[in-house]
Design a protein around this motif. Structure first.
Motif, PDB file in Angstrom:
ATOM      1  N   LEU A 143       0.819  -1.209   0.000  1.00  0.00           N
ATOM      2  CA  LEU A 143       0.000   0.000   0.000  1.00  0.00           C
ATOM      3  C   LEU A 143       0.851   1.257   0.000  1.00  0.00           C
ATOM      4  CD1 LEU A 143      -2.665   1.482   0.119  1.00  0.00           C
ATOM      5  CD2 LEU A 143      -2.663   1.180   2.610  1.00  0.00           C
ATOM      6  N   SER A 144       1.780   1.373   0.951  1.00  0.00           N
ATOM      7  CA  SER A 144       2.618   2.570   1.019  1.00  0.00           C
ATOM      8  C   SER A 144       3.527   2.673  -0.206  1.00  0.00           C
ATOM      9  CB  SER A 144       3.466   2.557   2.300  1.00  0.00           C
ATOM     10  OG  SER A 144       4.233   1.365   2.396  1.00  0.00           O
ATOM     11  N   ARG A 145       3.946   1.527  -0.735  1.00  0.00           N
ATOM     12  CA  ARG A 145       4.779   1.511  -1.944  1.00  0.00           C
ATOM     13  C   ARG A 145       3.999   2.053  -3.135  1.00  0.00           C
ATOM     14  NH1 ARG A 145       5.369  -4.095  -3.323  1.00  0.00           N
ATOM     15  NH2 ARG A 145       6.335  -4.204  -1.257  1.00  0.00           N
ATOM     16  N   GLY A 146       2.759   1.574  -3.278  1.00  0.00           N
ATOM     17  CA  GLY A 146       1.935   2.032  -4.392  1.00  0.00           C
ATOM     18  C   GLY A 146       1.594   3.501  -4.297  1.00  0.00           C
ATOM     19  N   LEU A 147       1.273   3.958  -3.100  1.00  0.00           N
ATOM     20  CA  LEU A 147       0.972   5.386  -2.907  1.00  0.00           C
ATOM     21  C   LEU A 147       2.190   6.238  -3.227  1.00  0.00           C
ATOM     22  CD1 LEU A 147      -1.111   5.225   0.407  1.00  0.00           C
ATOM     23  CD2 LEU A 147      -1.976   5.593  -1.914  1.00  0.00           C
ATOM     24  N   TYR A 148       3.370   5.739  -2.856  1.00  0.00           N
ATOM     25  CA  TYR A 148       4.598   6.481  -3.153  1.00  0.00           C
ATOM     26  C   TYR A 148       4.863   6.527  -4.655  1.00  0.00           C
ATOM     27  CZ  TYR A 148       9.529   7.769  -3.274  1.00  0.00           C
ATOM     28  OH  TYR A 148      10.716   8.398  -3.547  1.00  0.00           O
ATOM     29  N   MET A 149       4.581   5.416  -5.346  1.00  0.00           N
ATOM     30  CA  MET A 149       4.772   5.398  -6.795  1.00  0.00           C
ATOM     31  C   MET A 149       3.831   6.385  -7.473  1.00  0.00           C
ATOM     32  SD  MET A 149       5.387   1.315  -7.537  1.00  0.00           S
ATOM     33  CE  MET A 149       5.769   1.545  -9.291  1.00  0.00           C
ATOM     34  N   LEU A 150       2.591   6.468  -6.983  1.00  0.00           N
ATOM     35  CA  LEU A 150       1.661   7.454  -7.532  1.00  0.00           C
ATOM     36  C   LEU A 150       2.157   8.873  -7.255  1.00  0.00           C
ATOM     37  CD1 LEU A 150      -1.969   6.147  -6.880  1.00  0.00           C
ATOM     38  CD2 LEU A 150      -0.637   6.122  -8.995  1.00  0.00           C
ATOM     39  N   LYS A 151       2.744   9.068  -6.088  1.00  0.00           N
ATOM     40  CA  LYS A 151       3.289  10.380  -5.745  1.00  0.00           C
ATOM     41  C   LYS A 151       4.401  10.765  -6.718  1.00  0.00           C
ATOM     42  CE  LYS A 151       5.567  12.921  -1.994  1.00  0.00           C
ATOM     43  NZ  LYS A 151       6.100  12.835  -0.604  1.00  0.00           N
ATOM     44  N   LEU A 152       5.245   9.793  -7.059  1.00  0.00           N
ATOM     45  CA  LEU A 152       6.307  10.056  -8.037  1.00  0.00           C
ATOM     46  C   LEU A 152       5.727  10.396  -9.406  1.00  0.00           C
ATOM     47  CD1 LEU A 152       8.931   7.247  -7.256  1.00  0.00           C
ATOM     48  CD2 LEU A 152       9.006   9.651  -6.576  1.00  0.00           C
ATOM     49  N   GLU A 153       4.530   9.861  -9.682  1.00  0.00           N
ATOM     50  CA  GLU A 153       3.861  10.142 -10.947  1.00  0.00           C
ATOM     51  C   GLU A 153       3.039  11.423 -10.886  1.00  0.00           C
ATOM     52  OE1 GLU A 153       4.320   8.301 -13.673  1.00  0.00           O
ATOM     53  OE2 GLU A 153       5.692   7.038 -12.543  1.00  0.00           O
ATOM     54  N   GLY A 154       3.076  12.119  -9.742  1.00  0.00           N
ATOM     55  CA  GLY A 154       2.343  13.376  -9.604  1.00  0.00           C
ATOM     56  C   GLY A 154       0.909  13.202  -9.182  1.00  0.00           C
ATOM     57  N   MET A 155       0.565  12.040  -8.617  1.00  0.00           N
ATOM     58  CA  MET A 155      -0.812  11.784  -8.201  1.00  0.00           C
ATOM     59  C   MET A 155      -0.845  11.455  -6.714  1.00  0.00           C
ATOM     60  SD  MET A 155      -2.119   9.426 -11.363  1.00  0.00           S
ATOM     61  CE  MET A 155      -3.827   9.508 -10.836  1.00  0.00           C
ATOM     62  N   ARG A 156      -1.965  11.794  -6.077  1.00  0.00           N
ATOM     63  CA  ARG A 156      -2.142  11.524  -4.654  1.00  0.00           C
ATOM     64  C   ARG A 156      -3.549  10.991  -4.406  1.00  0.00           C
ATOM     65  NH1 ARG A 156       1.596  13.917  -1.158  1.00  0.00           N
ATOM     66  NH2 ARG A 156       3.046  15.361  -2.155  1.00  0.00           N
ATOM     67  N   ILE A 157      -3.692  10.235  -3.322  1.00  0.00           N
ATOM     68  CA  ILE A 157      -5.003   9.812  -2.849  1.00  0.00           C
ATOM     69  C   ILE A 157      -5.289  10.619  -1.593  1.00  0.00           C
ATOM     70  CG2 ILE A 157      -6.358   7.919  -1.898  1.00  0.00           C
ATOM     71  CD1 ILE A 157      -4.815   6.015  -3.624  1.00  0.00           C
ATOM     72  N   GLU A 158      -6.322  11.429  -1.651  1.00  0.00           N
ATOM     73  CA  GLU A 158      -6.629  12.313  -0.533  1.00  0.00           C
ATOM     74  C   GLU A 158      -7.011  11.518   0.709  1.00  0.00           C
ATOM     75  OE1 GLU A 158      -6.215  15.477  -0.542  1.00  0.00           O
ATOM     76  OE2 GLU A 158      -5.738  15.686  -2.669  1.00  0.00           O
ATOM     77  N   GLU A 159      -6.440  11.920   1.847  1.00  0.00           N
ATOM     78  CA  GLU A 159      -6.785  11.285   3.108  1.00  0.00           C
ATOM     79  C   GLU A 159      -8.192  11.710   3.532  1.00  0.00           C
ATOM     80  OE1 GLU A 159      -5.220   9.100   4.816  1.00  0.00           O
ATOM     81  OE2 GLU A 159      -3.358   9.009   3.665  1.00  0.00           O
TER      82      GLU A 159
END
Length: 273
Positions: A172-188
């Motif tokens: 989960l944290s790995r995937g969220l970090y990869m999205l962050k590197l791609e310029g995307m975030r999942i809002e908390e």
């Protein structure tokens, strides 16, 4: 037209031809240099990003990389050791010459720090070995007799390695970090990407867990949750490899909910002990 005039015209044309040839070669080499350094960025090593590079998808998420001076051949940053001033050809933790610890490269991706492939299904055994290796050499206890600067750098490096390891260890944290590197975030705190049917299903699972009266009942929910997380892992990996970032984002949102249920199952089981 006189012979002298013809010579002037001829020499001018020759000079113009040489200038055009020189400019063409310079531009071609510069473009090749820029392109080569651009795709050599560690974040482009994944299948997903190489596919995006050839198809044109996903490039908008990487425009910030082009603007970085480190991506141009003429503007590559060549760092020197702060202690002996020897040039460091690549990002390292220690100077090869004087063996002194170096300051952390704050902009480096966690995948680069931990020497891992840029993929969602990375080798966690390799990740753990790398983590133990780095912590053995970078732990602040090893620098208690060193200079203040070395102590500070070792603490910073050790903290960065810890953060990188914890981020990449779990899917989960790995995937969220990869999205962050791609310029995307999942809002908390939001339910973005979750439809009503999915949310209703989650409510039923949570209610069943609350009403569980035996370890067997809780374990059954735990096994079902692990199976769902395994399915989501495969789907997220496939979406990332295809460069389908929005799909990966929606699936990671689901993974967050199921990971939360998995933690609740552990808490429930602890109450039976």
């Amino acid at each position: 037209m006189s012979v002298s005039c013809l010579r002037v015209v001829g020499s001018s044309r020759a000079a113009l031809h040489l200038i055009r040839h020189f400019v063409s070669k310079t531009v071609t080499r510069s473009a090749h240099c820029l392109f080569t350094s651009f795709i050599s960025k560690d974040v482009w090593h994944s299948t997903m990003n190489l596919r995006a590079l050839t198809t044109g998808r996903g490039l908008i998420h990487h425009t910030n990389l082009v603007n970085s001076p480190m991506n141009y051949c003429t503007g590559q940053v060549r760092l020197n050791c702060w202690n002996c001033n020897r040039r460091l050809d690549k990002s390292v933790f220690f100077c090869v010459s004087c063996k002194v610890v170096q300051p952390p490269e704050e902009e480096a991706s966690y995948f680069k720090i931990m020497d891992c492939d840029y993929t969602f299904t990375l080798d966690t055994n390799k990740l753990q070995k790398r983590y133990l290796q780095l912590q053995r050499s970078l732990h602040p206890d090893n620098f208690s007799q060193k200079s203040v600067k070395e102590q500070e750098y070792s603490e910073s490096q050790s903290a960065l390695v810890n953060k990188a390891y914890k981020t990449l260890l779990k899917p989960l944290s790995r995937g969220l970090y990869m999205l962050k590197l791609e310029g995307m975030r999942i809002e908390e705190g939001t339910e973005s990407g979750a439809d009503s049917y999915f949310l209703m299903e989650l409510m039923e699972i949570n209610e069943a867990l609350d009403e569980a009266r035996t370890p067997e009942e809780a374990n059954k929910i735990g096994r079902d949750t692990k199976e769902k997380l395994s399915e989501l892992t495969e789907q997220i990996d496939a979406a990332l490899h295809k460069g389908e970032l929005q799909a990966a984002k929606a699936l990671l949102t689901q993974m967050k909910y199921y990971a939360n249920i998995e933690e609740k199952v552990k808490e429930k089981l602890s109450k039976f002990m």
